[in-house]
Motif scaffolding. Structure first.
Motif, short mmCIF file in Angstrom:
data_model
loop_
_atom_site.label_atom_id
_atom_site.label_comp_id
_atom_site.label_asym_id
_atom_site.label_seq_id
_atom_site.Cartn_x
_atom_site.Cartn_y
_atom_site.Cartn_z
N MET A 135 -7.03 8.58 -46.47
CA MET A 135 -6.64 7.06 -47.14
C MET A 135 -6.07 6.10 -46.15
O MET A 135 -5.04 6.15 -45.63
CB MET A 135 -5.99 7.37 -48.39
N PRO A 136 -6.77 4.99 -45.92
CA PRO A 136 -6.10 4.04 -45.08
C PRO A 136 -5.06 3.28 -45.46
O PRO A 136 -4.19 2.64 -44.76
CB PRO A 136 -7.49 3.02 -44.91
N GLN A 137 -4.67 3.29 -46.73
CA GLN A 137 -3.37 2.65 -47.14
C GLN A 137 -2.26 3.22 -46.96
O GLN A 137 -1.14 2.70 -46.69
CB GLN A 137 -3.42 2.53 -49.04
N LEU A 138 -2.37 4.69 -46.37
CA LEU A 138 -1.11 5.19 -46.03
C LEU A 138 -0.60 4.92 -44.68
O LEU A 138 0.25 5.28 -43.93
CB LEU A 138 -1.45 6.82 -46.15
N ALA A 139 -1.63 4.41 -44.00
CA ALA A 139 -1.47 3.90 -42.47
C ALA A 139 -0.48 2.86 -42.42
O ALA A 139 -0.48 1.89 -43.20
CB ALA A 139 -2.54 3.58 -41.66
N PRO A 140 0.55 2.93 -41.46
CA PRO A 140 1.66 1.86 -41.74
C PRO A 140 1.36 0.41 -41.28
O PRO A 140 1.84 -0.63 -41.90
CB PRO A 140 2.67 2.15 -40.55
N PHE A 141 -0.03 0.20 -40.47
CA PHE A 141 -0.52 -1.09 -40.23
C PHE A 141 -1.29 -1.72 -41.04
O PHE A 141 -1.84 -2.66 -40.74
CB PHE A 141 -0.91 -1.09 -38.84
N TYR A 142 -2.06 -0.91 -42.07
CA TYR A 142 -2.89 -1.37 -42.93
C TYR A 142 -2.47 -2.62 -43.76
O TYR A 142 -3.38 -3.56 -43.55
CB TYR A 142 -3.38 -0.40 -44.07
N TYR A 143 -1.48 -2.71 -44.22
CA TYR A 143 -1.18 -3.84 -45.05
C TYR A 143 -0.62 -5.11 -44.02
O TYR A 143 -0.84 -6.24 -44.23
CB TYR A 143 0.05 -3.62 -45.92
N MET A 144 -0.15 -4.60 -42.77
CA MET A 144 0.02 -5.74 -41.84
C MET A 144 -1.46 -6.35 -41.53
O MET A 144 -1.34 -7.61 -41.51
CB MET A 144 0.76 -5.10 -40.59
N ASN A 145 -2.19 -5.36 -41.35
CA ASN A 145 -3.74 -5.97 -40.99
C ASN A 145 -4.17 -6.95 -42.05
O ASN A 145 -4.60 -7.84 -41.74
CB ASN A 145 -4.54 -4.92 -40.61
N GLU A 146 -4.20 -6.52 -43.14
CA GLU A 146 -4.52 -7.19 -44.23
C GLU A 146 -3.91 -8.56 -44.51
O GLU A 146 -4.58 -9.76 -44.69
CB GLU A 146 -4.31 -6.45 -45.65
N ILE A 147 -2.44 -8.72 -44.26
CA ILE A 147 -1.66 -9.99 -44.38
C ILE A 147 -2.36 -10.77 -43.24
O ILE A 147 -2.35 -12.02 -43.55
CB ILE A 147 -0.34 -9.49 -44.37
N VAL A 148 -2.41 -10.35 -41.89
CA VAL A 148 -2.77 -11.11 -40.76
C VAL A 148 -4.10 -11.89 -41.04
O VAL A 148 -4.36 -12.97 -40.64
CB VAL A 148 -2.53 -10.45 -39.46
N PHE A 149 -5.01 -10.85 -41.56
CA PHE A 149 -6.48 -11.16 -41.59
C PHE A 149 -6.58 -12.33 -42.78
O PHE A 149 -7.28 -13.24 -42.59
CB PHE A 149 -7.47 -10.20 -42.15
N SER A 150 -5.71 -12.05 -43.93
CA SER A 150 -5.70 -13.11 -44.90
C SER A 150 -5.18 -14.39 -44.64
O SER A 150 -5.76 -15.47 -44.83
CB SER A 150 -5.16 -12.65 -46.18
N PHE A 151 -3.96 -14.29 -43.77
CA PHE A 151 -3.34 -15.59 -43.34
C PHE A 151 -4.36 -16.49 -42.54
O PHE A 151 -4.47 -17.58 -42.56
CB PHE A 151 -2.22 -15.25 -42.85
N GLY A 152 -4.90 -15.76 -41.46
CA GLY A 152 -5.90 -16.22 -40.43
C GLY A 152 -6.97 -16.68 -40.94
O GLY A 152 -7.59 -18.27 -40.80
N LEU A 153 -7.67 -16.18 -42.23
CA LEU A 153 -8.82 -16.81 -42.93
C LEU A 153 -8.28 -17.98 -43.78
O LEU A 153 -9.12 -19.11 -43.67
CB LEU A 153 -9.30 -15.52 -43.69
#
Length: 48
Positions: free
Chosen positions: A1-19
């Motif tokens: 499950m990718p949600q358990l990786a520590p950088f998953y939510y950071m990646n989501e936040i950075v991508f959303s902010f960039g978008l």
């Protein structure tokens, strides 16, 4: 499950902010000035 990786939510936040930043830049640079120019020209034509 990718949600358990520590950088998953950071990646989501950075991508959303960039978008969001990219969308705001495109809106402010290209779309909104065209709308404002159209509105100003319409009000100028109505005053004549």
């Amino acid at each position: 499950m990718p949600q358990l990786a520590p950088f998953y939510y950071m990646n989501e936040i950075v991508f959303s902010f960039g978008l969001i930043v990219l969308i705001l830049y495109i809106l402010s640079k290209y779309i909104l000035p065209r709308i404002v120019r159209l509105f100003v020209s319409r009000t100028y034509i109505n005053k004549i």
